[in-house]
Design a protein around this motif. Structure first.
Motif, mmCIF file in Angstrom:
data_model
loop_
_atom_site.group_PDB
_atom_site.id
_atom_site.type_symbol
_atom_site.label_atom_id
_atom_site.label_comp_id
_atom_site.label_asym_id
_atom_site.label_seq_id
_atom_site.Cartn_x
_atom_site.Cartn_y
_atom_site.Cartn_z
ATOM 1 N N VAL A 228 0.828 -1.205 0.000
ATOM 2 C CA VAL A 228 0.000 0.000 0.000
ATOM 3 C C VAL A 228 0.862 1.255 0.000
ATOM 4 C CG1 VAL A 228 -1.880 -1.144 1.234
ATOM 5 C CG2 VAL A 228 -0.167 0.147 2.524
ATOM 6 N N THR A 229 0.242 2.343 -0.418
ATOM 7 C CA THR A 229 0.849 3.667 -0.324
ATOM 8 C C THR A 229 0.144 4.451 0.777
ATOM 9 O OG1 THR A 229 -0.696 4.686 -1.883
ATOM 10 C CG2 THR A 229 1.285 3.644 -2.813
ATOM 11 N N ALA A 230 0.736 5.579 1.146
ATOM 12 C CA ALA A 230 0.113 6.427 2.154
ATOM 13 C C ALA A 230 -1.259 6.898 1.691
ATOM 14 C CB ALA A 230 1.013 7.618 2.464
ATOM 15 N N GLU A 231 -1.381 7.192 0.401
ATOM 16 C CA GLU A 231 -2.653 7.661 -0.136
ATOM 17 C C GLU A 231 -3.711 6.559 -0.075
ATOM 18 O OE1 GLU A 231 -4.993 10.769 -1.330
ATOM 19 O OE2 GLU A 231 -2.873 10.807 -0.767
ATOM 20 N N GLU A 232 -3.301 5.336 -0.345
ATOM 21 C CA GLU A 232 -4.252 4.215 -0.267
ATOM 22 C C GLU A 232 -4.728 3.986 1.165
ATOM 23 O OE1 GLU A 232 -2.766 1.547 -4.087
ATOM 24 O OE2 GLU A 232 -1.769 1.324 -2.150
ATOM 25 N N CYS A 233 -3.867 4.258 2.132
ATOM 26 C CA CYS A 233 -4.276 4.137 3.536
ATOM 27 C C CYS A 233 -5.364 5.150 3.868
ATOM 28 C CB CYS A 233 -3.070 4.327 4.447
ATOM 29 S SG CYS A 233 -1.877 2.979 4.383
ATOM 30 N N ILE A 234 -5.208 6.364 3.347
ATOM 31 C CA ILE A 234 -6.237 7.390 3.542
ATOM 32 C C ILE A 234 -7.539 6.953 2.882
ATOM 33 C CG2 ILE A 234 -6.883 9.767 3.014
ATOM 34 C CD1 ILE A 234 -3.857 10.435 3.171
ATOM 35 N N HIS A 235 -7.429 6.442 1.656
ATOM 36 C CA HIS A 235 -8.625 5.967 0.949
ATOM 37 C C HIS A 235 -9.317 4.846 1.715
ATOM 38 C CE1 HIS A 235 -7.688 8.574 -2.256
ATOM 39 N NE2 HIS A 235 -6.894 7.786 -2.958
ATOM 40 N N ALA A 236 -8.532 3.992 2.371
ATOM 41 C CA ALA A 236 -9.124 2.895 3.144
ATOM 42 C C ALA A 236 -9.942 3.430 4.311
ATOM 43 C CB ALA A 236 -8.033 1.959 3.639
ATOM 44 N N GLN A 237 -9.442 4.464 4.971
ATOM 45 C CA GLN A 237 -10.194 5.057 6.073
ATOM 46 C C GLN A 237 -11.502 5.663 5.566
ATOM 47 O OE1 GLN A 237 -9.275 4.401 9.006
ATOM 48 N NE2 GLN A 237 -7.109 4.779 9.403
ATOM 49 N N VAL A 238 -11.433 6.359 4.442
ATOM 50 C CA VAL A 238 -12.649 6.946 3.863
ATOM 51 C C VAL A 238 -13.632 5.848 3.466
ATOM 52 C CG1 VAL A 238 -13.569 8.304 1.944
ATOM 53 C CG2 VAL A 238 -11.470 9.037 3.100
ATOM 54 N N ALA A 239 -13.119 4.771 2.871
ATOM 55 C CA ALA A 239 -13.991 3.662 2.467
ATOM 56 C C ALA A 239 -14.663 3.025 3.675
ATOM 57 C CB ALA A 239 -13.185 2.618 1.697
ATOM 58 N N ALA A 240 -13.980 3.004 4.804
ATOM 59 C CA ALA A 240 -14.593 2.470 6.020
ATOM 60 C C ALA A 240 -15.771 3.338 6.447
ATOM 61 C CB ALA A 240 -13.559 2.390 7.142
ATOM 62 N N ILE A 241 -15.586 4.647 6.399
ATOM 63 C CA ILE A 241 -16.676 5.555 6.780
ATOM 64 C C ILE A 241 -17.856 5.409 5.826
ATOM 65 C CG2 ILE A 241 -17.346 7.955 7.115
ATOM 66 C CD1 ILE A 241 -14.348 8.537 7.691
ATOM 67 N N THR A 242 -17.577 5.501 4.527
ATOM 68 C CA THR A 242 -18.668 5.447 3.554
ATOM 69 C C THR A 242 -19.343 4.078 3.552
ATOM 70 O OG1 THR A 242 -17.135 4.896 1.750
ATOM 71 C CG2 THR A 242 -17.630 7.230 2.103
ATOM 72 N N GLY A 243 -18.575 3.021 3.753
ATOM 73 C CA GLY A 243 -19.172 1.689 3.813
ATOM 74 C C GLY A 243 -20.133 1.554 4.974
ATOM 75 N N GLY A 244 -19.755 2.115 6.127
ATOM 76 C CA GLY A 244 -20.635 2.066 7.285
ATOM 77 C C GLY A 244 -21.896 2.888 7.086
ATOM 78 N N LEU A 245 -21.743 4.076 6.509
ATOM 79 C CA LEU A 245 -22.911 4.942 6.304
ATOM 80 C C LEU A 245 -23.827 4.376 5.226
ATOM 81 C CD1 LEU A 245 -21.342 8.507 6.586
ATOM 82 C CD2 LEU A 245 -22.193 6.983 8.372
ATOM 83 N N ASP A 246 -23.244 3.809 4.174
ATOM 84 C CA ASP A 246 -24.073 3.197 3.122
ATOM 85 C C ASP A 246 -24.875 2.031 3.701
ATOM 86 O OD1 ASP A 246 -23.172 4.973 1.224
ATOM 87 O OD2 ASP A 246 -21.658 3.609 0.389
ATOM 88 N N TYR A 247 -24.276 1.287 4.616
ATOM 89 C CA TYR A 247 -25.005 0.192 5.248
ATOM 90 C C TYR A 247 -26.240 0.709 5.977
ATOM 91 C CZ TYR A 247 -26.232 -3.348 8.683
ATOM 92 O OH TYR A 247 -26.916 -4.249 9.472
ATOM 93 N N LEU A 248 -26.082 1.789 6.716
ATOM 94 C CA LEU A 248 -27.208 2.355 7.452
ATOM 95 C C LEU A 248 -28.307 2.828 6.510
ATOM 96 C CD1 LEU A 248 -25.259 4.431 10.132
ATOM 97 C CD2 LEU A 248 -26.255 2.144 10.402
ATOM 98 N N ILE A 249 -27.895 3.449 5.405
ATOM 99 C CA ILE A 249 -28.860 3.955 4.434
ATOM 100 C C ILE A 249 -29.550 2.815 3.698
ATOM 101 C CG2 ILE A 249 -29.098 5.272 2.286
ATOM 102 C CD1 ILE A 249 -26.758 7.042 3.295
ATOM 103 N N ASN A 250 -28.761 1.878 3.205
ATOM 104 C CA ASN A 250 -29.313 0.796 2.362
ATOM 105 C C ASN A 250 -30.221 -0.146 3.139
ATOM 106 O OD1 ASN A 250 -27.879 1.835 0.209
ATOM 107 N ND2 ASN A 250 -26.136 0.460 0.485
ATOM 108 N N ASN A 251 -30.029 -0.195 4.450
ATOM 109 C CA ASN A 251 -30.867 -1.062 5.276
ATOM 110 C C ASN A 251 -31.980 -0.292 5.992
ATOM 111 O OD1 ASN A 251 -29.689 -4.010 5.405
ATOM 112 N ND2 ASN A 251 -27.948 -2.615 5.293
ATOM 113 N N ASN A 252 -32.213 0.939 5.498
ATOM 114 C CA ASN A 252 -33.319 1.766 6.024
ATOM 115 C C ASN A 252 -33.231 1.956 7.527
ATOM 116 O OD1 ASN A 252 -34.626 2.025 3.414
ATOM 117 N ND2 ASN A 252 -35.299 -0.103 3.682
ATOM 118 N N LEU A 253 -32.013 2.154 8.013
ATOM 119 C CA LEU A 253 -31.799 2.364 9.436
ATOM 120 C C LEU A 253 -31.755 3.841 9.797
ATOM 121 C CD1 LEU A 253 -29.159 -0.463 9.894
ATOM 122 C CD2 LEU A 253 -31.535 -0.481 10.676
ATOM 123 N N VAL A 254 -31.806 4.697 8.787
ATOM 124 C CA VAL A 254 -31.850 6.153 9.018
ATOM 125 C C VAL A 254 -32.959 6.755 8.158
ATOM 126 C CG1 VAL A 254 -29.443 6.384 9.616
ATOM 127 C CG2 VAL A 254 -30.069 6.523 7.227
#
Length: 308
Positions: free
Chosen positions: A282-308
Motif C-alpha cells: 500500500v501507499t500512504a494515499e491508499e491508507c487514507i482511501h481505506a479510512q474513507v472507504a470504512a466511513i462510507t461503507g458504514g454509512l451506506d449500510y445504514l442507508i441501504n438497510n433503512n436504518l436512518v
C-alpha cells in the motif's frame, strides 16, 4: 503477515515515577505540524459545516486548540454520526482520512446525517508521532470518568454537551510496526510489566465492541474497504493481534471496559478501523482511501438497510 515474535520485554525495574515520565517527555521532538496539516485545512470546508473549538491542550511550551466539524444547521430529524481520528496521534491516515472524508465525500451524506468529526483528538501526539500523550497516558484507554487523559476528557465533555443520540461512531486507527518496536517496549518500561509482542497483521481489520458487535455493519465496512486495499488474514491460530476473529477481518474487544474511544458515545453502531501503513502493498494515499472507504461503507449500510 509478519512472523510472530516470541520474545518479550524483560529486565523491568520499577514503574515510572514523575522523574522518568519527565525524562521521556524531554526526549520527544516535534516532527510535523498540526497547524499546517490539520487546522489549515479546516479553513476551507464545505459551506454546510462549521468548525468549533472544544478545548485546548497545554503541553509547554506548546498549546494545541482542539476542533470539531459539525453541521452549520443541526437537523433533529436526521440521524447523527461521530467520526474520530488521531486519538493515537501517530496514526496518520486516521487524521488525514477524517479530513478527506469531510472535504470530498461528506456532501452526499450531509442530506441524511448530522455529521460530527473530531479529526485530530491528540495533536501533540500527531506532531511528535506518539501513541501516548505528553503525560505518558494512552488516550485510547482513557475514555472513562474521570479520565486520566485531557484529550479524552475534553472530547467526552464536548460530546455530552451536544446531547445527541449517535447512530454510529467510527474511530479511525492504524496498527504499525512501531507498535512492537517502540510502543509496547515503552509500555513495558512505564508499567514495569512484561508485554508480549504480537504478529503485526498485514492488512486492514476492524475492532468491534464485543458487547455491541453488529456483525453485519462490520461486514459492510470490510466489503467497502477491500475494494481499496487488502484485508488482514488471521494468523495460524485464527487470531489477529492475539484476539480470535469473529469474521473475516474483524475482532472484538471489551471496548467500554478498556476505555476505548469507539464506545464512549454509546452509538448503536460502532467500530475501530485499523490500517497497516507499513505494508509493502500500500501507499500512504491508499491508507487514507481505506479510512474513507470504512466511513462510507458504514454509512451506506445504514442507508441501504433503512436504518436512518
Amino acid at each position: 503477515m509478519k512472523e510472530l515474535q516470541t520474545d518479550s520485554v524483560n529486565s523491568l525495574p520499577q514503574k515510572w515515577q514523575a522523574a522518568e515520565k519527565a525524562a521521556w517527555f524531554k526526549k520527544q521532538k516535534i516532527q510535523r505540524s498540526y497547524q499546517h496539516d490539520v487546522t489549515n485545512r479546516l479553513t476551507d470546508l464545505p459551506e454546510y459545516f462549521i468548525v468549533e473549538q472544544y478545548g485546548e491542550l497545554c503541553y509547554p511550551p506548546h498549546k494545541y486548540p482542539l476542533y470539531t466539524v459539525k453541521p452549520r444547521i443541526w437537523d433533529a430529524n436526521k440521524a447523527t454520526i461521530l467520526i474520530t481520528g488521531g486519538v493515537h496521534g501517530y496514526e496518520t491516515s486516521g487524521v488525514l482520512g477524517a479530513l478527506s472524508f469531510i472535504e470530498k465525500y461528506s456532501r452526499q451524506y450531509a442530506q441524511r446525517f448530522n455529521i460530527v468529526v473530531a479529526p485530530c483528538v491528540s495533536p501533540w501526539g500527531y506532531e511528535t508521532i506518539n501513541r501516548w500523550n505528553a503525560d505518558t497516558v494512552d488516550p485510547n484507554r482513557s475514555f472513562y470518568q474521570p479520565s486520566p487523559a485531557q484529550e479524552a476528557a475534553l472530547l467526552m465533555d464536548y460530546v455530552e454537551k451536544l446531547d445527541a443520540d449517535f447512530i454510529a461512531h467510527i474511530d479511525l486507527h492504524e496498527t504499525t510496526d512501531t507498535d512492537n518496536t517502540e510502543f509496547r517496549p515503552a509500555l513495558a518500561a512505564r508499567d514495569a510489566k512484561v508485554q508480549p509482542l504480537w504478529a503485526i497483521p498485514d492488512g486492514f481489520y476492524l475492532v468491534g465492541d464485543e458487547e455491541n458487535s453488529k456483525p453485519d455493519f462490520q461486514r459492510a465496512i470490510i466489503d467497502s474497504v477491500k475494494k481499496v486495499t487488502h484485508i488482514a488474514p488471521a494468523d495460524s491460530n485464527g487470531k489477529i493481534i492475539g484476539e480470535p476473529i469473529s469474521q473475516h477481518g474483524v475482532i472484538n474487544y471489551a471496548a467500554k471496559k478498556l476505555g476505548l474511544c469507539c464506545a464512549f458515545s454509546n452509538a448503536l453502531y460502532s467500530t475501530t478501523t485499523e490500517v497497516y501503513p507499513d505494508s509493502p502493498k500500500v501507499t500512504a494515499e491508499e491508507c487514507i482511501h481505506a479510512q474513507v472507504a470504512a466511513i462510507t461503507g458504514g454509512l451506506d449500510y445504514l442507508i441501504n438497510n433503512n436504518l436512518v
